[in-house]
Design a protein around this motif. Structure first.
Motif, PDB file in Angstrom:
ATOM      1  N   GLU A 102      -3.165  -3.669  18.618  1.00 39.11           N
ATOM      2  CA  GLU A 102      -2.840  -5.246  18.697  1.00 39.11           C
ATOM      3  C   GLU A 102      -1.652  -4.751  17.694  1.00 39.11           C
TER       4      GLU A 102
ATOM      5  N   GLU B 215       2.238 -16.986  17.798  1.00 43.66           N
ATOM      6  CA  GLU B 215       1.182 -16.484  17.924  1.00 43.66           C
ATOM      7  C   GLU B 215       1.790 -15.051  17.810  1.00 43.66           C
TER       8      GLU B 215
ATOM      9  N   GLN C  14       1.849 -14.462  14.048  1.00 44.39           N
ATOM     10  CA  GLN C  14       1.316 -15.233  13.396  1.00 44.39           C
ATOM     11  C   GLN C  14      -0.637 -14.867  13.333  1.00 44.39           C
ATOM     12  N   GLU C  15      -0.434 -15.682  14.344  1.00 47.53           N
ATOM     13  CA  GLU C  15      -1.817 -15.608  15.308  1.00 47.53           C
ATOM     14  C   GLU C  15      -2.654 -14.341  14.994  1.00 47.53           C
ATOM     15  N   ALA C  16      -2.128 -13.564  15.646  1.00 48.22           N
ATOM     16  CA  ALA C  16      -2.435 -11.741  15.687  1.00 48.22           C
ATOM     17  C   ALA C  16      -2.587 -11.426  14.196  1.00 48.22           C
ATOM     18  N   TYR C  17      -1.784 -11.989  13.660  1.00 50.47           N
ATOM     19  CA  TYR C  17      -1.911 -11.035  11.973  1.00 50.47           C
ATOM     20  C   TYR C  17      -2.668 -11.248  11.054  1.00 50.47           C
ATOM     21  N   ASP C  18      -3.271 -12.667  11.702  1.00 50.09           N
ATOM     22  CA  ASP C  18      -4.127 -13.127  10.783  1.00 50.09           C
ATOM     23  C   ASP C  18      -5.229 -12.754  10.964  1.00 50.09           C
ATOM     24  N   ARG C  19      -5.748 -12.313  12.415  1.00 46.74           N
ATOM     25  CA  ARG C  19      -7.330 -11.990  12.825  1.00 46.74           C
ATOM     26  C   ARG C  19      -7.293 -10.521  12.607  1.00 46.74           C
ATOM     27  N   LEU C  20      -6.004  -9.920  12.011  1.00 43.45           N
ATOM     28  CA  LEU C  20      -6.379  -8.317  11.683  1.00 43.45           C
ATOM     29  C   LEU C  20      -7.589  -8.544  10.446  1.00 43.45           C
ATOM     30  N   PRO C  21      -8.084  -7.188  10.312  1.00 44.90           N
ATOM     31  CA  PRO C  21      -9.204  -7.048   9.362  1.00 44.90           C
ATOM     32  C   PRO C  21      -7.886  -6.539   8.359  1.00 44.90           C
TER      33      PRO C  21
ATOM     34  N   LYS D  38      -3.931  -5.328   7.646  1.00 45.01           N
ATOM     35  CA  LYS D  38      -2.920  -5.550   6.758  1.00 45.01           C
ATOM     36  C   LYS D  38      -2.283  -4.592   6.396  1.00 45.01           C
TER      37      LYS D  38
END
Length: 163
Positions: free
Chosen positions: A6, A43, A45-52, A56
């Motif tokens: 990811e 997209e 930003q959404e992938a980053y927001d889903r990271l634990p 991050k």
């Protein structure tokens, strides 16, 4: 493995988007045409927001390390180029070559000199505007309050990159 995949995907797309966006801006393309870029940024930003949180932190470390390396390399290159230009200018002046320049070429050198001074003045003005202490402080405070993990990672990566 899944986290690294990811992260690689995010960085690859981010670099690609930055290149396209910077090229579009440099060529004077209106923002409306670059609308698809906003979709890709969303997209990412959404992938980053889903990271634990650990993901991050890793994003912050890699970004901080890369940013510090780029900044240091750019600064060192600029200082080397300025130093070399100064030394060459002094050697040419001391050897008397500048005294032998014909009048028609002197006008061209004056234009080059004024153009260089104008460019330097523009860079200084732009740097003062973009690197204003209040703006930097506000950006750091915002980052610390909204993205604590990424900010800590960025600081650690930048420290590693500077050393």
């Amino acid at each position: 493995k899944e986290l690294m995949f990811e992260l690689r995907k995010i960085f690859a797309v981010l670099i690609f988007i930055c290149c396209i966006f910077c090229t579009a801006r440099a060529n004077g393309i209106p923002v409306e045409i670059t609308k698809p870029i906003d979709d890709v940024v969303d997209e990412i930003q959404e992938a980053y927001d889903r990271l634990p949180p650990k993901g991050k932190v890793i994003v912050g470390v890699v970004t901080g390390f890369a940013a510090s390396r780029i900044a240091v390399k750019g600064a060192v290159t600029a200082v080397k180029a300025a130093g070399a230009a100064f030394i060459v200018g002094e050697v040419l002046n001391y050897s008397g070559i500048f005294d032998k320049i014909p009048k028609e070429n002197q006008k061209m050198l004056d234009k080059v000199k004024s153009s260089a001074l104008k460019s330097i003045r523009n860079v200084r003005t732009h740097a003062r505007r973009k690197l204003a202490p209040f703006g930097i402080k506000k950006t750091i405070e915002n980052a610390v309050t909204t993205e604590k993990f990424a900010t800590v990672g960025f600081a650690a990566g930048a420290f590693a990159g500077f050393t």
